[in-house]
Write an enzyme that holds these catalytic residues in place. Structure first.
Site, PDB file in Angstrom:
ATOM      1  N   GLU A  42      -9.866  -1.510   5.276  1.00 12.46           N
ATOM      2  CA  GLU A  42      -8.637  -1.717   6.041  1.00 12.46           C
ATOM      3  C   GLU A  42      -8.937  -1.686   7.543  1.00 12.46           C
ATOM      4  OE1 GLU A  42      -5.517   1.099   5.197  1.00 12.46           O
ATOM      5  OE2 GLU A  42      -4.134   0.194   6.625  1.00 12.46           O
ATOM      6  N   ASN A  89      -4.845   6.566  16.459  1.00 11.12           N
ATOM      7  CA  ASN A  89      -6.010   6.601  17.362  1.00 11.12           C
ATOM      8  C   ASN A  89      -6.689   7.971  17.321  1.00 11.12           C
ATOM      9  OD1 ASN A  89      -5.413   4.040  18.111  1.00 11.12           O
ATOM     10  ND2 ASN A  89      -5.007   4.477  20.267  1.00 11.12           N
ATOM     11  N   GLU A  90      -5.870   9.034  17.291  1.00 10.67           N
ATOM     12  CA  GLU A  90      -6.452  10.382  17.311  1.00 10.67           C
ATOM     13  C   GLU A  90      -7.287  10.619  16.049  1.00 10.67           C
ATOM     14  OE1 GLU A  90      -3.174   9.727  17.940  1.00 10.67           O
ATOM     15  OE2 GLU A  90      -3.356   9.967  20.113  1.00 10.67           O
ATOM     16  N   GLN A 146       0.840  -1.202   0.000  1.00 12.03           N
ATOM     17  CA  GLN A 146       0.000   0.000   0.000  1.00 12.03           C
ATOM     18  C   GLN A 146       0.876   1.253   0.000  1.00 12.03           C
ATOM     19  OE1 GLN A 146      -1.968   0.738   3.751  1.00 12.03           O
ATOM     20  NE2 GLN A 146      -3.696   1.757   2.783  1.00 12.03           N
ATOM     21  N   GLY A 147       0.835   2.023  -1.066  1.00  8.99           N
ATOM     22  CA  GLY A 147       1.641   3.244  -1.165  1.00  8.99           C
ATOM     23  C   GLY A 147       0.797   4.478  -0.927  1.00  8.99           C
ATOM     24  N   TYR A 148       0.479   4.740   0.338  1.00 10.58           N
ATOM     25  CA  TYR A 148      -0.268   5.949   0.701  1.00 10.58           C
ATOM     26  C   TYR A 148       0.659   6.966   1.376  1.00 10.58           C
ATOM     27  CZ  TYR A 148      -5.097   4.050   0.087  1.00 10.58           C
ATOM     28  OH  TYR A 148      -6.278   3.548  -0.392  1.00 10.58           O
ATOM     29  N   SER A 149       1.239   6.571   2.536  1.00  7.55           N
ATOM     30  CA  SER A 149       1.981   7.531   3.359  1.00  7.55           C
ATOM     31  C   SER A 149       3.277   7.977   2.678  1.00  7.55           C
ATOM     32  CB  SER A 149       2.336   6.905   4.709  1.00  7.55           C
ATOM     33  OG  SER A 149       1.191   6.390   5.324  1.00  7.55           O
TER      34      SER A 149
HETATM   35  C1  LIG Z   1       3.603  -0.594  11.431  1.00  2.00           C
HETATM   36  C2  LIG Z   1       3.143   0.414  10.421  1.00  2.00           C
HETATM   37  C3  LIG Z   1       2.791  -0.024   9.169  1.00  2.00           C
HETATM   38  C4  LIG Z   1       2.380   0.896   8.205  1.00  2.00           C
HETATM   39  N1  LIG Z   1       2.116   0.452   6.948  1.00  2.00           N
HETATM   40  C5  LIG Z   1       1.797   1.351   5.992  1.00  2.00           C
HETATM   41  C6  LIG Z   1       1.618   0.924   4.648  1.00  2.00           C
HETATM   42  O1  LIG Z   1       1.741  -0.259   4.323  1.00  2.00           O
HETATM   43  N2  LIG Z   1       1.328   1.848   3.725  1.00  2.00           N
HETATM   44  C7  LIG Z   1       1.169   3.167   4.034  1.00  2.00           C
HETATM   45  O2  LIG Z   1       0.864   3.944   3.142  1.00  2.00           O
HETATM   46  N3  LIG Z   1       1.365   3.618   5.293  1.00  2.00           N
HETATM   47  C8  LIG Z   1       1.670   2.738   6.268  1.00  2.00           C
HETATM   48  N4  LIG Z   1       1.886   3.176   7.553  1.00  2.00           N
HETATM   49  C9  LIG Z   1       1.838   4.598   7.821  1.00  2.00           C
HETATM   50  C10 LIG Z   1       0.677   5.067   8.673  1.00  2.00           C
HETATM   51  O3  LIG Z   1      -0.517   5.064   7.919  1.00  2.00           O
HETATM   52  C11 LIG Z   1       1.035   6.457   9.201  1.00  2.00           C
HETATM   53  O4  LIG Z   1       2.157   6.289  10.048  1.00  2.00           O
HETATM   54  C12 LIG Z   1      -0.103   7.083   9.959  1.00  2.00           C
HETATM   55  O5  LIG Z   1      -1.143   7.427   9.075  1.00  2.00           O
HETATM   56  C13 LIG Z   1       0.348   8.339  10.743  1.00  2.00           C
HETATM   57  O6  LIG Z   1       1.043   9.217   9.928  1.00  2.00           O
HETATM   58  P1  LIG Z   1       2.472   9.795  10.364  1.00  2.00           P
HETATM   59  O7  LIG Z   1       3.346   8.658  10.748  1.00  2.00           O
HETATM   60  O8  LIG Z   1       2.926  10.690   9.271  1.00  2.00           O
HETATM   61  O9  LIG Z   1       2.198  10.627  11.690  1.00  2.00           O
HETATM   62  P2  LIG Z   1       1.616  12.107  11.790  1.00  2.00           P
HETATM   63  O10 LIG Z   1       0.458  12.250  10.868  1.00  2.00           O
HETATM   64  O11 LIG Z   1       2.747  13.064  11.616  1.00  2.00           O
HETATM   65  O12 LIG Z   1       1.089  12.169  13.266  1.00  2.00           O
HETATM   66  C14 LIG Z   1       1.938  12.449  14.401  1.00  2.00           C
HETATM   67  C15 LIG Z   1       1.058  12.558  15.643  1.00  2.00           C
HETATM   68  O13 LIG Z   1       0.144  13.673  15.507  1.00  2.00           O
HETATM   69  C16 LIG Z   1      -1.201  13.246  15.691  1.00  2.00           C
HETATM   70  N5  LIG Z   1      -2.092  13.971  14.766  1.00  2.00           N
HETATM   71  C17 LIG Z   1      -1.860  14.229  13.452  1.00  2.00           C
HETATM   72  N6  LIG Z   1      -2.916  14.894  12.923  1.00  2.00           N
HETATM   73  C18 LIG Z   1      -3.831  15.030  13.917  1.00  2.00           C
HETATM   74  C19 LIG Z   1      -5.124  15.632  13.978  1.00  2.00           C
HETATM   75  N7  LIG Z   1      -5.711  16.180  12.906  1.00  2.00           N
HETATM   76  N8  LIG Z   1      -5.798  15.576  15.161  1.00  2.00           N
HETATM   77  C20 LIG Z   1      -5.243  14.997  16.265  1.00  2.00           C
HETATM   78  N9  LIG Z   1      -3.988  14.441  16.246  1.00  2.00           N
HETATM   79  C21 LIG Z   1      -3.303  14.448  15.099  1.00  2.00           C
HETATM   80  C22 LIG Z   1      -1.189  11.766  15.335  1.00  2.00           C
HETATM   81  O14 LIG Z   1      -2.271  11.088  15.958  1.00  2.00           O
HETATM   82  C23 LIG Z   1       0.174  11.329  15.865  1.00  2.00           C
HETATM   83  O15 LIG Z   1       0.080  11.064  17.238  1.00  2.00           O
HETATM   84  C24 LIG Z   1       2.283   2.284   8.531  1.00  2.00           C
HETATM   85  C25 LIG Z   1       2.628   2.725   9.814  1.00  2.00           C
HETATM   86  C26 LIG Z   1       3.059   1.808  10.748  1.00  2.00           C
HETATM   87  C27 LIG Z   1       3.436   2.315  12.115  1.00  2.00           C
END
Ligand SMILES: Cc1cc2nc3c(=O)[nH]c(=O)nc-3n(C[C@H](O)[C@H](O)[C@H](O)COP(=O)(O)OP(=O)(O)OC[C@H]3O[C@@H](n4cnc5c(N)ncnc54)[C@H](O)[C@@H]3O)c2cc1C
Length: 395
Positions: free
Chosen positions: A246, A381-382, A128-131
């Protein structure tokens, strides 16, 4: 939805049990028991999916016309529970539970005919290429760019935290195709062959020492325009649809029930259930888990009514993450100082490395560390709370 099982459901459960007794090898069970994160050992996961495929059971929730089982949601649930309790390895969800439904819901006839059978048979493995490095929760800010070039797009940018990219031959990917209007309006959903020239996959090693995550780099990667799912710039619709699958409809409760059973067995073997504080903590998890199972039944009922999990899937994902982390924390307490040795080799399926301490404790610390990510992966979670505030509570 009636939770009580009818005679037919009991008969179906017995059929599933008989199938598992005959087809789930001890090696595969071991791989299931040693799973520490949201995916199992890749080879074991593949092997188990192929067993299910031969039986016609690889995709319990898919419609029969696409190779699904045609089971009722209750039968699907029974199957998931029996599998989890038998310690099956996790079948990697990116194909069967994520891009498969997205292609069914938004793909064209050629895409359905080409990709769905290959997902079922495990011939194709998806990531999955989202992040991206700067885009996670705020996914709509993503910058990986796809620029039209003749019949193709040229893709440049990077994706991160890509689970299993090193084992995948396909990626479903969100790319920016326009900067006009709202950020969500310029995103497209595209299917990429991971063997395309210009793709580089770099490992990211987890706290537990596992290679499951990656960063993927794209440099002038040529992808046919016909690989778009849905219309250009309408990928956000497909992405949101897929995220519901998902987060919901993944039998979280069954896996957690399996984990809770394992924890109870560890506690029993060490005489901990006779200690009031430990017994109370175990019972508290049991109550939260049962509440979660009921939520899961509600999500199943939503799927029956509307064909999709709906926003309650966010509630389920949130509960699953917190209960799983609670189980893993208590398991660390239970094995005490035997959680400390770092022995990645001892928890490989088929390993002949002697574990330090009892064998049932060998994966406990790795699981605790890996499962910290549960409250981040798939939307934090948030973010789940924000979705519920908006879509469920109408705030
Ligand atoms: C084990 C693992 C597997 C993963 N696999 C994939 C994958 O296969 N493909 C893929 O695309 N991605 C994947 N991810 C990525 C995952 O979807 C992102 O890590 C996640 O969406 C959070 O984004 P971020 O890491 O950029 O954190 P950030 O978005 O930078 O968040 C940092 C903190 O700020 C808080 N925050 C951010 N915005 C808000 C808001 N609006 N309100 C309240 N709090 C907020 C968050 O809750 C978090 O605590 C994976 C992540 C992990 C840990």
């Amino acid at each position: 939805m009636h939770l009580e099982s009818s005679a037919e459901n009991y008969a179906f459960r017995d059929q599933v049990r008989a199938f598992l007794a005959e087809n789930l090898s001890e090696e595969l069970r071991e791989a299931g028991r040693l799973t520490t994160s949201i995916i199992s050992d890749h080879d074991a996961s593949q092997a188990w999916q192929k067993v299910l495929y031969r039986q016609g059971w690889a995709a319990p929730s898919w419609p029969r016309e696409h190779g699904g089982t045609g089971w009722t949601p209750m039968q699907q649930h029974i199957f998931a529970v029996e599998c989890a309790l038998a310690d099956v390895p996790i079948v990697t969800p990116t194909g069967l539970a994520m891009v498969g439904p997205a292609i069914m819901g938004h793909g064209n006839d050629e895409q359905k005919a080409h990709y769905l059978p290959r997902i079922l048979s495990a011939e194709d493995n998806w990531c999955q290429g989202y992040s991206e490095p700067g885009s996670g929760s705020d996914l709509a800010s993503l910058q990986t760019r796809a620029v039209p070039d003749g019949e193709d797009y040229l893709i440049n940018g990077s994706k991160i935290w890509t689970t299993n990219a090193h084992n995948a031959n396909r990626m479903f990917c969100l790319v920016r195709t326009s900067n006009e209007g709202k950020p969500q309006e310029g995103i497209s959903f595209i299917l990429i062959d991971m063997a395309s020239p210009g793709i580089r996959v770099e490992p990211i090693i987890t706290l537990a020492g596992n290679h499951e995550l990656n960063q993927v780099f794209f440099e002038d990667v040529r992808v046919p325009r016909e690989n778009l799912v849905g219309a250009e710039n309408d990928g956000w619709t497909v992405a949101k649809y897929l995220l519901e699958f998902e987060r919901g409809g993944r039998a979280w409760g069954a896996r957690l029930r399996g984990a809770h059973n394992r924890l109870s067995a560890i506690a029993e073997a060490r005489g901990l259930t006779a200690r009031a504080a430990f017994a109370r903590a175990l019972a508290d998890l049991e109550v939260r888990l049962t509440a979660m199972e009921y939520t899961e039944h509600r999500v199943i009922a939503d799927i029956v009514a509307s064909g999709r999990p709906g926003p309650a899937s966010s509630l389920l994902k949130l509960q699953a993450a917190t209960v799983m982390q609670g189980i893993d924390e208590l398991a660390v307490d239970a094995v005490a100082y035997y959680a400390a040795p770092h022995q990645p080799a001892a928890r490989q399926p088929g390993s002949n490395v002697e574990p330090i301490g009892e064998p049932d404790g060998v994966a406990v610390m790795a699981r605790y560390l890996d499962q910290r990510a549960r409250s981040i992966a798939g939307g934090t979670n948030e973010i789940q709370r924000n979705i519920m505030a908006k879509l469920v509570l109408g705030m």
